[in-house]
Write a protein that holds these residues in place. Structure first.
Motif, short mmCIF file in Angstrom:
data_model
loop_
_atom_site.label_atom_id
_atom_site.label_comp_id
_atom_site.label_asym_id
_atom_site.label_seq_id
_atom_site.Cartn_x
_atom_site.Cartn_y
_atom_site.Cartn_z
N UNK A 126 2.46 -0.38 6.96
CA UNK A 126 1.83 -0.36 5.64
C UNK A 126 2.89 -0.68 4.58
N UNK A 127 2.73 -1.81 3.93
CA UNK A 127 3.75 -2.29 3.00
C UNK A 127 3.82 -1.47 1.71
N UNK A 128 2.68 -1.02 1.19
CA UNK A 128 2.66 -0.39 -0.13
C UNK A 128 3.59 0.80 -0.28
N UNK A 185 -6.42 -5.10 2.03
CA UNK A 185 -7.51 -4.24 1.61
C UNK A 185 -7.36 -3.91 0.14
N UNK A 186 -7.99 -2.81 -0.30
CA UNK A 186 -7.99 -2.45 -1.71
C UNK A 186 -7.61 -0.99 -1.88
N UNK A 233 2.67 -5.98 -3.67
CA UNK A 233 1.64 -6.13 -2.64
C UNK A 233 0.75 -7.35 -2.87
N UNK A 234 0.39 -7.62 -4.12
CA UNK A 234 -0.44 -8.80 -4.39
C UNK A 234 0.29 -10.08 -4.00
N UNK A 286 -4.01 -4.17 -4.53
CA UNK A 286 -4.28 -4.50 -3.13
C UNK A 286 -3.41 -3.68 -2.19
N UNK A 287 -3.94 -3.47 -0.99
CA UNK A 287 -3.13 -2.88 0.08
C UNK A 287 -2.77 -3.99 1.06
#
Length: 483
Positions: free
Chosen positions: A173-175, A466-467, A299-300, A472-473
């Motif tokens: 998970x990057x965020x 995702x959102x 993330x975007x 964005x996720x």
């Protein structure tokens, strides 16, 4: 990409745009804002909320209630702007006032900012605005040379964490990894030390996340998987969330930050700004403007590049590696030569701006124009610009909904004046007398740096998107290291 209208004042065949009444209405008192709020958050969602009314009135300028209203806002009634031509009136502080409208028709308690109305909420006509904005611009300019080395020091840990999580879990998970890195980088930049070497350790970003959420809660929706809509609406959109819940986390980060930036506070004091006020303004710039911005932007950026495919990855890697090799290292001059990387960043800012709304109040009766009509906005009326529509204006951009990596390459660079993410045109620079984001250039530079550092290490990658509540996720499914 061809520019269909290369003028900010398009004209009709007769040379004069017809003057029209602004369409739309606000519904019944009390009930109208509630109905619109439910449409905005639950029945339609943001985009369809604006799109449906744009089609109904056959106009990109109309009247509507702006959420959250009516409880959090003194006045939810706004005139909404959805095209690239009318939108820039929001930047003209000779005609509009920007007092207390930084995030909408409501303002969070000043308890969140040490009891001060920080620079972001001040109008340029207020005497303190010029002093504070000039101070922020001066400090950012002095930090400019530290951006690249400080970012490179921090981003190394991001890639270590990313690869470790991929190896252990098969995905990453990057965020949260990006947020942790961004916080540490900003601490290094302003405070000359890693956050890991302070009392906040490596978790200070989680305290800022809660601090941000409690200020922005009236603008978000959690979704049914968390709470029924009626309960969520009551909790998030009816009353402002109290500061005391996040007070200890904010104060812990602020105290560590205050100790680390004593030199900057000394400079502020020399310019006539009180030490405590300077400290909270710098904390807001760092925690809300910069950290909050990268929380959405990074993330975007990786979302659109990741889904852009192998060919885009190859082109970016070739450009970045060739120029860095020629320059000998990563420099500001090298970044400026990377036309594709620059275009990709601007395109990400265009298609998914980190700030979606801009607000202002008319200082006088003003006439605005869209592509095909003109309208009069009366003194005191509130104007709301929804940026994702203005920067996807089909009369300005071809394939406006699509992510076009080289949209701003060559002659296309002229189109950056229609990229409005910073509360101003991307072609303009912020000044002490306007409301354009003081960290505008830093945010763009950091986005380019993220691409450079990424493609110096990897050839290609795949993601799942995702959102989240804010933006964005991005979940990495694979990365291929450069040989």
């Amino acid at each position: 990409m061809a520019l269909l209208h290369d003028s900010d004042k398009p004209s009709s065949s007769s040379g004069i745009l017809p003057l029209k009444e602004i369409p739309g209405d606000y519904g019944l008192p009390f009930f109208g804002p509630i109905k619109d709020r439910l449409d905005f958050y639950y029945r339609q969602g943001k985009d369809e909320y604006f799109r449906a009314r744009m089609k109904k009135y056959n106009s990109t300028v109309y009247r509507v209630n702006s959420p959250p209203g009516p409880f959090n806002a003194k006045d939810s009634k706004v005139i909404v702007l959805l095209d690239a031509v009318s939108f820039p009136i929001l930047f003209d502080t000779s005609k509009v006032e920007k007092k207390n409208v930084f995030i909408g028709t409501y303002m969070p308690s000043t308890h969140f900012t040490g009891g001060y109305r920080v620079c972001a909420y001040l109008d340029p006509s207020e005497s303190k605005h010029e002093t504070l904005k000039a101070l922020l611009l001066t400090l950012l300019d002095k930090l400019h040379k530290k951006l690249i080395p400080s970012f490179r020091d921090s981003v190394t840990q991001l890639f270590i964490d990313l690869e470790t999580e991929l190896d252990n879990n098969g995905e990453a998970s990057f965020n949260p990894i990006s947020d942790k890195m961004s916080f540490d980088f900003l601490f290094r930049l302003f405070g000359n030390k890693s956050s890991y070497d302070t009392t906040v350790g490596g978790t200070g970003n989680t305290s800022l996340d809660r601090w941000l959420l409690f200020q922005l809660a009236p603008l978000v929706t959690l979704g049914l998987k968390y709470l029924p809509n009626c309960v969520e609406d009551l909790l998030l959109h009816t009353f402002p969330l109290p500061y005391f819940v996040v007070k200890s986390g904010y104060e812990k980060v602020h105290d560590a930050f205050h100790d680390a930036i004593k030199d900057l506070i000394d400079e502020a004091e020399e310019e006539g700004v009180g030490r405590d006020e300077a400290s909270h303004n710098l904390m807001f710039l760092t925690g809300f403007n910069a950290y909050g911005g990268t929380k959405v932007l990074f993330p975007a950026l990786l979302k659109y590049v990741g889904t852009g495919g192998v060919d885009l990855h190859r082109r970016l890697a070739d450009e970045i590696r060739t120029i860095v090799k020629d320059e000998g290292t990563v420099t500001l001059a090298a970044l400026e030569k990377m036309s594709l990387a620059k275009s990709v960043v601007w395109e990400a800012l265009r298609i998914e701006p980190p700030v979606q709304f801009q607000y202002a109040k008319a200082k006088e009766d003003i006439t605005i124009t869209s592509h095909d009509s003109s309208y009069v906005i009366k003194k005191g009326e509130t104007i709301c610009g929804y940026q994702p529509f203005a920067t996807k204006d089909p009369k300005i951009f071809t394939n406006p909904e699509g992510f076009v990596p080289d949209r701003f390459v060559g002659e296309g660079e002229k189109l950056i004046k229609y990229v409005y993410w910073s509360n101003g045109r991307e072609s303009n620079d912020p000044t002490a007398n306007d409301k354009q984001c003081p960290a505008k250039d830093m945010v763009v530079l950091l986005s380019r740096m993220m691409l450079v550092e990424f493609f110096l290490r990897y050839d290609t990658f795949s993601v799942e998107v995702g959102q989240l509540l804010l933006g964005s996720s991005v979940t990495f499914k694979s990365v291929t290291k450069a040989i």
